[in-house]
Structure formats: structure tokens, C-alpha cells
Design a protein around this motif. Structure first.
Motif, PDB file in Angstrom:
ATOM      1  N   ARG A 199      -5.719   3.770 -15.416  1.00  0.00           N
ATOM      2  CA  ARG A 199      -5.406   5.135 -15.827  1.00  0.00           C
ATOM      3  C   ARG A 199      -4.636   5.070 -17.140  1.00  0.00           C
ATOM      4  N   ASP A 200      -4.468   6.226 -17.790  1.00  0.00           N
ATOM      5  CA  ASP A 200      -3.614   6.311 -18.972  1.00  0.00           C
ATOM      6  C   ASP A 200      -2.165   6.318 -18.515  1.00  0.00           C
ATOM      7  N   THR A 201      -1.334   5.508 -19.171  1.00  0.00           N
ATOM      8  CA  THR A 201       0.066   5.428 -18.770  1.00  0.00           C
ATOM      9  C   THR A 201       0.933   5.060 -19.957  1.00  0.00           C
ATOM     10  N   ASP A 202       2.181   5.558 -19.956  1.00  0.00           N
ATOM     11  CA  ASP A 202       3.161   5.196 -20.976  1.00  0.00           C
ATOM     12  C   ASP A 202       4.099   4.100 -20.474  1.00  0.00           C
ATOM     13  N   ASP A 203       3.932   3.715 -19.209  1.00  0.00           N
ATOM     14  CA  ASP A 203       4.781   2.695 -18.622  1.00  0.00           C
ATOM     15  C   ASP A 203       4.361   1.321 -19.169  1.00  0.00           C
TER      16      ASP A 203
ATOM     17  N   LEU B 208       0.801  -3.500 -19.064  1.00  0.00           N
ATOM     18  CA  LEU B 208       0.549  -4.947 -19.032  1.00  0.00           C
ATOM     19  C   LEU B 208      -0.320  -5.322 -17.838  1.00  0.00           C
ATOM     20  N   GLY B 209      -0.053  -4.666 -16.694  1.00  0.00           N
ATOM     21  CA  GLY B 209      -0.877  -4.911 -15.508  1.00  0.00           C
ATOM     22  C   GLY B 209      -2.322  -4.512 -15.736  1.00  0.00           C
ATOM     23  N   ILE B 210      -2.548  -3.403 -16.440  1.00  0.00           N
ATOM     24  CA  ILE B 210      -3.918  -2.950 -16.726  1.00  0.00           C
ATOM     25  C   ILE B 210      -4.618  -3.934 -17.667  1.00  0.00           C
ATOM     26  N   GLU B 211      -3.862  -4.501 -18.619  1.00  0.00           N
ATOM     27  CA  GLU B 211      -4.437  -5.528 -19.495  1.00  0.00           C
ATOM     28  C   GLU B 211      -4.895  -6.729 -18.666  1.00  0.00           C
ATOM     29  N   ARG B 212      -4.083  -7.104 -17.686  1.00  0.00           N
ATOM     30  CA  ARG B 212      -4.465  -8.232 -16.824  1.00  0.00           C
ATOM     31  C   ARG B 212      -5.677  -7.877 -15.969  1.00  0.00           C
ATOM     32  N   THR B 213      -5.802  -6.629 -15.589  1.00  0.00           N
ATOM     33  CA  THR B 213      -6.993  -6.182 -14.861  1.00  0.00           C
ATOM     34  C   THR B 213      -8.243  -6.460 -15.681  1.00  0.00           C
ATOM     35  N   MET B 214      -8.190  -6.087 -16.968  1.00  0.00           N
ATOM     36  CA  MET B 214      -9.345  -6.297 -17.841  1.00  0.00           C
ATOM     37  C   MET B 214      -9.664  -7.782 -17.999  1.00  0.00           C
ATOM     38  N   GLU B 215      -8.618  -8.619 -18.055  1.00  0.00           N
ATOM     39  CA  GLU B 215      -8.840 -10.066 -18.156  1.00  0.00           C
ATOM     40  C   GLU B 215      -9.530 -10.603 -16.909  1.00  0.00           C
ATOM     41  N   GLN B 216      -9.156 -10.087 -15.743  1.00  0.00           N
ATOM     42  CA  GLN B 216      -9.789 -10.526 -14.496  1.00  0.00           C
ATOM     43  C   GLN B 216     -11.244 -10.095 -14.431  1.00  0.00           C
ATOM     44  N   ILE B 217     -11.544  -8.913 -14.961  1.00  0.00           N
ATOM     45  CA  ILE B 217     -12.942  -8.462 -15.017  1.00  0.00           C
ATOM     46  C   ILE B 217     -13.756  -9.415 -15.872  1.00  0.00           C
ATOM     47  N   ASP B 218     -13.190  -9.829 -17.006  1.00  0.00           N
ATOM     48  CA  ASP B 218     -13.886 -10.753 -17.902  1.00  0.00           C
ATOM     49  C   ASP B 218     -14.259 -12.060 -17.205  1.00  0.00           C
ATOM     50  N   ARG B 219     -13.382 -12.522 -16.286  1.00  0.00           N
ATOM     51  CA  ARG B 219     -13.572 -13.837 -15.656  1.00  0.00           C
ATOM     52  C   ARG B 219     -14.391 -13.780 -14.371  1.00  0.00           C
ATOM     53  N   ALA B 220     -14.611 -12.595 -13.845  1.00  0.00           N
ATOM     54  CA  ALA B 220     -15.183 -12.469 -12.498  1.00  0.00           C
ATOM     55  C   ALA B 220     -16.679 -12.752 -12.472  1.00  0.00           C
ATOM     56  N   SER B 221     -17.106 -13.393 -11.384  1.00  0.00           N
ATOM     57  CA  SER B 221     -18.543 -13.511 -11.098  1.00  0.00           C
ATOM     58  C   SER B 221     -19.035 -12.284 -10.342  1.00  0.00           C
ATOM     59  N   ILE B 222     -18.120 -11.689  -9.569  1.00  0.00           N
ATOM     60  CA  ILE B 222     -18.431 -10.465  -8.817  1.00  0.00           C
ATOM     61  C   ILE B 222     -17.298  -9.476  -9.067  1.00  0.00           C
ATOM     62  N   VAL B 223     -17.653  -8.232  -9.362  1.00  0.00           N
ATOM     63  CA  VAL B 223     -16.673  -7.164  -9.532  1.00  0.00           C
ATOM     64  C   VAL B 223     -16.900  -6.128  -8.439  1.00  0.00           C
TER      65      VAL B 223
ATOM     66  N   VAL C 267       0.851  -1.185   0.000  1.00  0.00           N
ATOM     67  CA  VAL C 267       0.000   0.000   0.000  1.00  0.00           C
ATOM     68  C   VAL C 267       0.884   1.231   0.000  1.00  0.00           C
ATOM     69  N   SER C 268       0.624   2.149  -0.929  1.00  0.00           N
ATOM     70  CA  SER C 268       1.446   3.354  -1.049  1.00  0.00           C
ATOM     71  C   SER C 268       0.604   4.482  -1.627  1.00  0.00           C
ATOM     72  N   ASP C 269       0.996   5.727  -1.334  1.00  0.00           N
ATOM     73  CA  ASP C 269       0.338   6.897  -1.919  1.00  0.00           C
ATOM     74  C   ASP C 269       0.782   7.125  -3.360  1.00  0.00           C
ATOM     75  N   ILE C 270       1.813   6.408  -3.798  1.00  0.00           N
ATOM     76  CA  ILE C 270       2.321   6.573  -5.160  1.00  0.00           C
ATOM     77  C   ILE C 270       1.369   5.887  -6.133  1.00  0.00           C
ATOM     78  N   HIS C 271       0.946   6.596  -7.168  1.00  0.00           N
ATOM     79  CA  HIS C 271       0.042   6.027  -8.168  1.00  0.00           C
ATOM     80  C   HIS C 271       0.739   4.905  -8.932  1.00  0.00           C
ATOM     81  N   GLY C 272      -0.009   3.837  -9.212  1.00  0.00           N
ATOM     82  CA  GLY C 272       0.522   2.736 -10.009  1.00  0.00           C
ATOM     83  C   GLY C 272       1.393   1.770  -9.240  1.00  0.00           C
ATOM     84  N   THR C 273       1.233   1.711  -7.895  1.00  0.00           N
ATOM     85  CA  THR C 273       2.049   0.790  -7.095  1.00  0.00           C
ATOM     86  C   THR C 273       1.785  -0.663  -7.485  1.00  0.00           C
ATOM     87  N   THR C 274       0.508  -1.031  -7.615  1.00  0.00           N
ATOM     88  CA  THR C 274       0.150  -2.400  -7.990  1.00  0.00           C
ATOM     89  C   THR C 274       0.207  -2.530  -9.508  1.00  0.00           C
ATOM     90  N   ARG C 275       1.099  -3.400  -9.986  1.00  0.00           N
ATOM     91  CA  ARG C 275       1.273  -3.550 -11.429  1.00  0.00           C
ATOM     92  C   ARG C 275       0.939  -4.949 -11.912  1.00  0.00           C
TER      93      ARG C 275
END
Length: 495
Positions: A276-280, A285-300, A245-253
Motif C-alpha cells: 500500500r502507499d505509506t509514509d511510514d 522498507l518492509g515493502i521494498e523487501r517484499t519486492m525483493e522476495q518477489i524477484d527471487r521467488a519461483s512461486i508467488v 495476525v491483526s486487523d490493523i493495517h501494516g502489522t507485518t513490516r
């Protein structure tokens, strides 16, 4: 089934005791060869006896307790002896080797349960429930396995089979007396009976999505913008510092997974990268995995920072709403209620009624506090090209930092699981059973269609026979050695 088999039935490794199971017509005689104590061949069924396991040299291998179960009142339906020895790996191995030297064969995976099925001690569905109970990792999964092992599912299938046979007999009478002016049952009466069968089969088919989720754990994706408090919420729910947990944006990748149990239900929680929009490259890649997890979830769980602006919240919604499955449940968790000040539980704008509707329409709507919302509420005029979200939506106001509102969130997770709908109902958890039931559903549908179009009873009877065949595949009345081999190979050795 002529061989007498043996195997360690307790989990591998060191423990206080280990149980070696022996089953077959020579089980008692073989154990007697290596046993010093009361002669087991004279022992009554369901009795336990203290003695010693002795090697050919006369050296004592271990002190043990032998429990005798006489056929047919044993797990396998054969003579069974269960020898409890000390849990040393060496002792376990040597006892099995000693039994093999005296006439046993080491059991194949699932062979004890397969023998129970072959001897009629249980049908195939009940046998598979044994494996499910061993693998159960939550109270709810255990309850489903116990229900199936007790025969509740099999009795339901038997009732279906009886009703199908009744339907078939009525059609046979119709065929036998087709040239007579005798009417045993009208087509409407037959169609009503077929419709009742179809409803029961359909209910079983529909239960599989819930049953599969309960058996494997209900997938829950925790999503939201960066610094919304997703990782803090995961840590709060599992009671451990699983995520940084951190105040820095994008800690969880990357995704972080953990399991929690609520009211006997197991939930597979997945913390995801902030949106968020990012050039990193790595964060993208982490955001792409986020979308994949949303696709598979029964609860969001959409974690929203209650202190953020409307535009930021709307931006996140535009990113996720098209990825949430229509049969999923969306829980909007308005986080950081502790940061709003003045003792307020949530800011006036922190409501789906206000965020997800236009400014004009939101003035006429109530702010809502933790209630269920219609799907239309979340899609009105936020953007001209937003796809309507058809799933169920609810909201809750929390502080992941202090724990405020988290208990209510847990209650909403339980509600969203859908298990309440299936209380006191048969729930299908096995993919093989589901496939057979889908085929049965299709066959019964053709029966109804045939009755509606006054097709010949010969054609309709064929579809009824198909339905009975598919139901028989579940219980093992219709099966092959290949199918049995596949099913029982998934069991552990010793079971």
C-alpha cells in the motif's frame, strides 16, 4: 594415501552411540593395539565384534563394538574398522586421541570419500552425491541424491561420451579417406547424431533450475495488500503461529520465513509486508523487501481479499506484476471465502477473468474456479502501460482462517514446483555439474554448426574433444588436485 586416518563419523554432540571410523592399510593393526577382545586381524570382513577400548595404562576407556571391512570391499576401498562407542563427548575425544597416539592421523574433511573416489569405488559425481544425501532436508532432495549416488547420472554421462566417441570416429574415418571415393556416413547422419547429443545435454541443463530448487527448497513469496490474510495463510500452512495476525493495517513490516514439506518437496515460505502507499519509513522498507522476495521467488502466492473492491485489487496487481519473474508461477489465492455469506465459495467478481480484463471483455468470459489461465488473460486492458506477464497463472479460492481450500492450494504448489515434468528423469542439482554441462552444450552447438557449414572435420573434432573434456570434469576423469581439494573440503570431517 599411505596414512591411516581416523575421525568421528557421527554428528558432534552427545548421543546413544558414536562411531569412530578408521581407514588405511594399518587400520586393523592399530585398532588391535587398543582392543581387548577377539583379535581383529583374524576377523573376517563385514563382521562385528564386542570388546573393550583400553588405554596404555590398561584402564578400560569404554565397551565397544568393532566392525571390520576388508579392502577392497569397504567404503574407501581400504581396510576399514568402525568402532561404536558410547556417545559421550569425552569418550569420543579420548578414543580419537588414543588412536592418534598409536599411529593414526586425524582425517581431513571429506577424506574418507576422497579415498573412495581415488580407489575407484565411485566417480566424482557419485562422491558429491554422498554430501548431498547427508545434507538432504526433504524426501525429494534425498531421492535425487540417492539416484546420483547409485550412478544414474554417471551412466547418462557415459552414454553421452560413447555417442561423442562414435561421432568422433566417424569424422576420423572421413578425414582418413577424404581422398577416396568412400562415404562412411553422410554429413546429415552426423548432424542428426550431434543433434541427439545436444538434446540430451540441453535437457540436463534445463533440469538444473528445478534440481537446485528441490535441493535448497523452492522459494515461495506470499504477497498481497494489507489485511488480505497473508500472515494467517502462513500460519495455516506451517501449522504454527509464526506471524502476528491483526486487523490493523501494516502489522507485518518485515519478512517472516518458514519451511513446509508437501509430498516430499520442501518449500521456503516467505510472508511479506502488505502493499500500500505509506509514509511510514519502516513499513516502506518492509515493502521494498517484499519486492525483493518477489524477484527471487519461483512461486508467488498473491493473496487477495475476496471482499475488497476491484480498484484495490487492480492497484495491487499494478504493484507486483512487473516484478514477478517470467519463469515463475503465479497462484492467485482468493481469500476470506468464509466472509462472503450465503454459502458462496467466491464472489462473482473474484476471478482473474473478471479482475484482470476490461469490463466489456469480462462479460464474455467464464468466471473460472481454480483452473489454469493463459498469460494473456491476466494482462488485457487493465492498464495501458502494463507489461505482459509471461509466466504460468492459476487461481484457488480459500479461507486461511478456516482452512477451506488450503489443501487445493497445497496441490497447486506441488504442480507449480515443476517436479512432475522431471519424474523418472535425471535432474542436475550441482552448480559445478551445471557449469560443465553449459560448456558442453556450447561445444556441441558448434559441432552442429560446423557440420551444417561443411567445415573441415579437424575443426569439428576439436569441439567434440572439448565436449568430452567437460563431461569428464563432472565424473572426475579430467580433474586437478585443486578442484578435488575444493570439492571435498565441503564435506564434514568423518565422511
Amino acid at each position: 594415501m599411505e596414512d591411516t586416518i581416523c575421525a568421528v563419523s557421527t554428528p558432534p554432540g552427545i548421543g546413544g552411540i558414536a562411531v569412530v571410523r578408521i581407514s588405511g592399510k594399518d587400520a586393523v593393526a592399530i585398532v588391535d593395539k587398543v582392543w581387548r577382545g577377539r583379535e581383529l586381524s583374524r576377523a573376517a570382513s563385514h563382521t562385528a565384534h564386542l570388546g573393550e577400548i583400553v588405554e596404555e595404562s590398561g584402564e578400560v576407556l569404554d565397551q565397544a563394538v568393532a566392525t571390520v571391512f576388508r579392502a577392497p570391499k569397504s567404503f574407501t576401498g581400504e581396510d576399514v574398522v568402525e568402532v561404536s562407542v558410547h556417545g559421550s563427548r569425552w569418550i569420543q575425544r579420548e578414543v580419537v586421541n588414543l588412536l592418534v597416539r598409536n599411529g593414526c592421523r586425524v582425517a581431513m574433511p571429506g577424506e574418507f570419500t576422497r579415498r573412495a573416489y581415488a580407489s575407484g569405488r565411485m566417480d566424482l559425481a557419485e562422491a558429491e552425491a554422498v554430501a548431498d544425501m547427508i545434507a538432504s532436508s526433504s524426501r525429494a532432495a534425498h531421492r535425487l541424491a540417492v539416484s546420483q549416488m547409485k550412478g544414474d547420472f554417471s551412466r547418462c554421462l557415459k552414454e553421452l561420451r560413447d555417442r561423442l566417441l562414435e561421432l568422433a570416429s566417424m569424422l576420423e574415418l572421413e578425414l582418413d579417406f577424404s581422398e577416396e571415393e568412400v562415404e562412411f556416413a553422410s554429413r546429415e547422419a552426423l548432424k542428426e547424431l550431434a543433434a541427439q547429443i545436444y538434446a540430451t545435454v540441453s535437457r540436463l541443463v534445463e533440469s538444473f533450475s528445478t534440481g537446485s530448487a528441490i535441493k535448497s527448497g523452492i522459494p515461495v513469496a506470499i504477497v498481497g495488500a494489507t489485511n488480505a490474510g497473508k500472515s494467517t495463510l502462513l500460519n495455516r500452512l506451517v501449522g504454527d503461529n509464526r506471524a502476528i495476525v491483526s486487523d490493523i493495517h501494516g502489522t507485518t513490516r518485515d519478512i517472516i520465513e518458514d519451511i513446509m514439506e508437501i509430498d516430499g518437496l520442501q518449500f521456503q515460505l516467505v510472508d511479506t509486508a502488505g502493499l500500500r502507499d505509506t509514509d511510514d519509513v519502516v513499513e516502506s522498507l518492509g515493502i521494498e523487501r517484499t519486492m525483493e522476495q518477489i524477484d527471487r521467488a519461483s512461486i508467488v502466492i498473491w493473496v487477495v481479499d475476496s471482499t475488497s473492491g476491484r480498484d484495490e485489487i487492480a492497484d495491487t496487481w499494478e504493484r507486483i506484476h512487473g516484478r514477478i519473474p517470467e519463469d515463475a508461477h503465479l497462484i492467485v489465492a482468493w481469500n476470506k471465502s468464509d466472509a462472503l455469506g450465503d454459502g458462496a465459495m467466491y464472489a462473482p467478481e473474484c476471478s482473474l477473468h473478471n479482475i484482470m480484463t476490461s469490463d466489456e471483455s469480462s462479460d464474455s468470459m467464464s468466471s473460472g474456479n481454480g483452473g489454469e489461465l493463459s498469460s494473456s488473460t491476466v494482462t488485457q486492458q487493465l492498464s495501458v502501460d502494463i507489461r505482459p506477464f509471461e509466466g504460468t497463472v492459476s487461481e484457488v479460492h480459500i479461507s486461511a482462517a478456516t482452512g477451506s481450500g488450503v489443501e487445493e492450494l497445497c496441490a497447486k504448489l506441488t504442480d507449480a514446483s515443476g517436479i512432475g515434468e522431471w519424474q523418472d528423469s535425471i535432474v542436475v542439482t550441482n552448480a559445478r555439474h551445471y557449469e560443465a554441462l553449459v560448456h558442453s552444450q556450447e561445444s556441441v552447438s558448434r559441432v552442429i554448426e560446423g557440420l551444417s557449414h561443411n567445415l573441415s572435420g579437424d575443426f569439428i573434432a576439436q569441439d567434440i574433444r572439448e565436449t568430452i573434456h567437460y563431461l569428464g570434469e563432472i565424473t572426475g576423469e579430467i580433474t586437478t588436485d585443486d578442484i578435488l581439494g575444493t570439492i571435498f573440503s565441503r564435506f564434514c570431517i568423518g565422511k
